[in-house]
Design a protein around this motif. Structure first.
Motif, mmCIF file in Angstrom:
data_model
loop_
_atom_site.group_PDB
_atom_site.id
_atom_site.type_symbol
_atom_site.label_atom_id
_atom_site.label_comp_id
_atom_site.label_asym_id
_atom_site.label_seq_id
_atom_site.Cartn_x
_atom_site.Cartn_y
_atom_site.Cartn_z
ATOM 1 N N UNK A 101 0.842 -1.192 0.000
ATOM 2 C CA UNK A 101 0.000 0.000 0.000
ATOM 3 C C UNK A 101 0.878 1.243 0.000
ATOM 4 N N UNK A 102 0.712 2.142 -0.977
ATOM 5 C CA UNK A 102 1.474 3.399 -0.972
ATOM 6 C C UNK A 102 0.931 4.342 0.103
ATOM 7 N N UNK A 103 1.823 4.959 0.858
ATOM 8 C CA UNK A 103 1.436 5.849 1.954
ATOM 9 C C UNK A 103 2.284 7.116 1.864
ATOM 10 N N UNK A 104 1.661 8.266 2.012
ATOM 11 C CA UNK A 104 2.387 9.528 2.018
ATOM 12 C C UNK A 104 2.967 9.769 3.408
ATOM 13 N N UNK A 105 4.289 9.971 3.478
ATOM 14 C CA UNK A 105 4.969 10.206 4.748
ATOM 15 C C UNK A 105 6.038 11.270 4.543
ATOM 16 N N UNK A 106 5.888 12.409 5.269
ATOM 17 C CA UNK A 106 6.843 13.519 5.143
ATOM 18 C C UNK A 106 7.021 13.952 3.689
ATOM 19 N N UNK A 107 5.876 14.083 3.008
ATOM 20 C CA UNK A 107 5.849 14.520 1.608
ATOM 21 C C UNK A 107 6.541 13.548 0.658
ATOM 22 N N UNK A 108 6.721 12.307 1.088
ATOM 23 C CA UNK A 108 7.290 11.269 0.242
ATOM 24 C C UNK A 108 6.328 10.082 0.194
ATOM 25 N N UNK A 109 6.362 9.339 -0.883
ATOM 26 C CA UNK A 109 5.553 8.136 -0.997
ATOM 27 C C UNK A 109 6.385 6.941 -0.528
ATOM 28 N N UNK A 110 5.869 6.248 0.488
ATOM 29 C CA UNK A 110 6.494 5.029 0.980
ATOM 30 C C UNK A 110 5.595 3.853 0.609
ATOM 31 N N UNK A 111 6.209 2.692 0.404
ATOM 32 C CA UNK A 111 5.450 1.496 0.042
ATOM 33 C C UNK A 111 5.511 0.515 1.212
#
Length: 231
Positions: free
Chosen positions: A186-196
């Motif tokens: 699931x892609x998640x936005x964290x600190x203006x970055x996309x994490x998977x």
């Protein structure tokens, strides 16, 4: 001459005493924060009703600590803790015992008492006059947010999963996913970055989630149990 001197001395003393009593603006230690905004009950007429039940409030023991979404809790603000409703959702909380209502933003998780549906900040509780009683019968209305497209199936029941990893590159997550049948990315936005992030399983019982986590660890896959955020 002496009489004139006495008058001057008395006048000077009066000015000095008066100046001692002056308090500069903004230095009053008893100054209270501005009152929480109040919303008329009539404003709820066109809003979708989300839930009804008993509200409680929390304050000094949590003030200044981190909330579940990573903010610093301000007990004098107008926020709330809910078990499942997405962070950032704006709710109108109506105290049906007295007709008072207030808008709150969900930024924390709870309450954990079975007979409560929402925990209000002290500021929000003051706005609907429930500080004294400690609890109130309330109705929750949706002001801003999207519950229809969230993963909520029952807002009274939190859902848990096992998080197995968080990756900057999707290819890294996909490589790990191939090792664990039934996992998903699931892609998640964290600190203006996309994490998977790689997850496994959906559980309404946290003990079942923890047991599954232990099984995965025995197979060489480390992870931890977390509540699925419905956003």
């Amino acid at each position: 001459m002496q009489s004139l001197l006495k008058i001057l001395l008395i006048s000077a003393l009066a000015v000095f005493l008066a100046s001692c009593g002056v308090t500069r603006k903004g230095t009053d230690p008893e100054k209270k924060p501005p009152p929480a905004p109040r919303v008329e009950v009539s404003d709820a007429d066109e809003l979708p009703m989300v839930e009804h039940g008993v509200a409680s409030w929390y304050g000094p023991n949590f003030d200044g600590k981190l909330t579940a979404n990573g903010e610093i809790y301000d007990m004098n603000g107008v926020t709330a803790a809910h078990r499942t409703i997405p962070f950032g959702t704006i709710l109108l909380v109506e105290n049906i015992d007295n007709g008072k209502s207030v808008q709150v933003r969900v930024n924390d998780r709870g309450p954990y008492a079975k007979d409560r549906i929402i925990d209000l900040s002290k500021g929000a509780a003051e706005a609907i006059e429930m500080i004294g009683p400690g609890t109130a019968n309330v109705q929750l209305y949706l002001v801003e947010g999207d519950l229809e497209n969230s993963r909520i199936t029952d807002i009274k029941v939190p859902t848990y999963t096992v998080q197995l990893g968080s990756y900057q590159e999707k290819s890294q997550a996909e490589k790990r996913q191939k090792q664990i049948n039934g996992s998903w990315i699931e892609p998640v936005s964290s600190n203006n970055k996309i994490m998977y992030r790689l997850y496994y399983g959906n559980f309404t019982d946290p003990d079942e989630a923890r047991e599954e986590m232990r099984r995965l660890r025995r197979s060489g896959h480390d992870g931890f149990v977390k509540q699925i955020e419905n956003n």
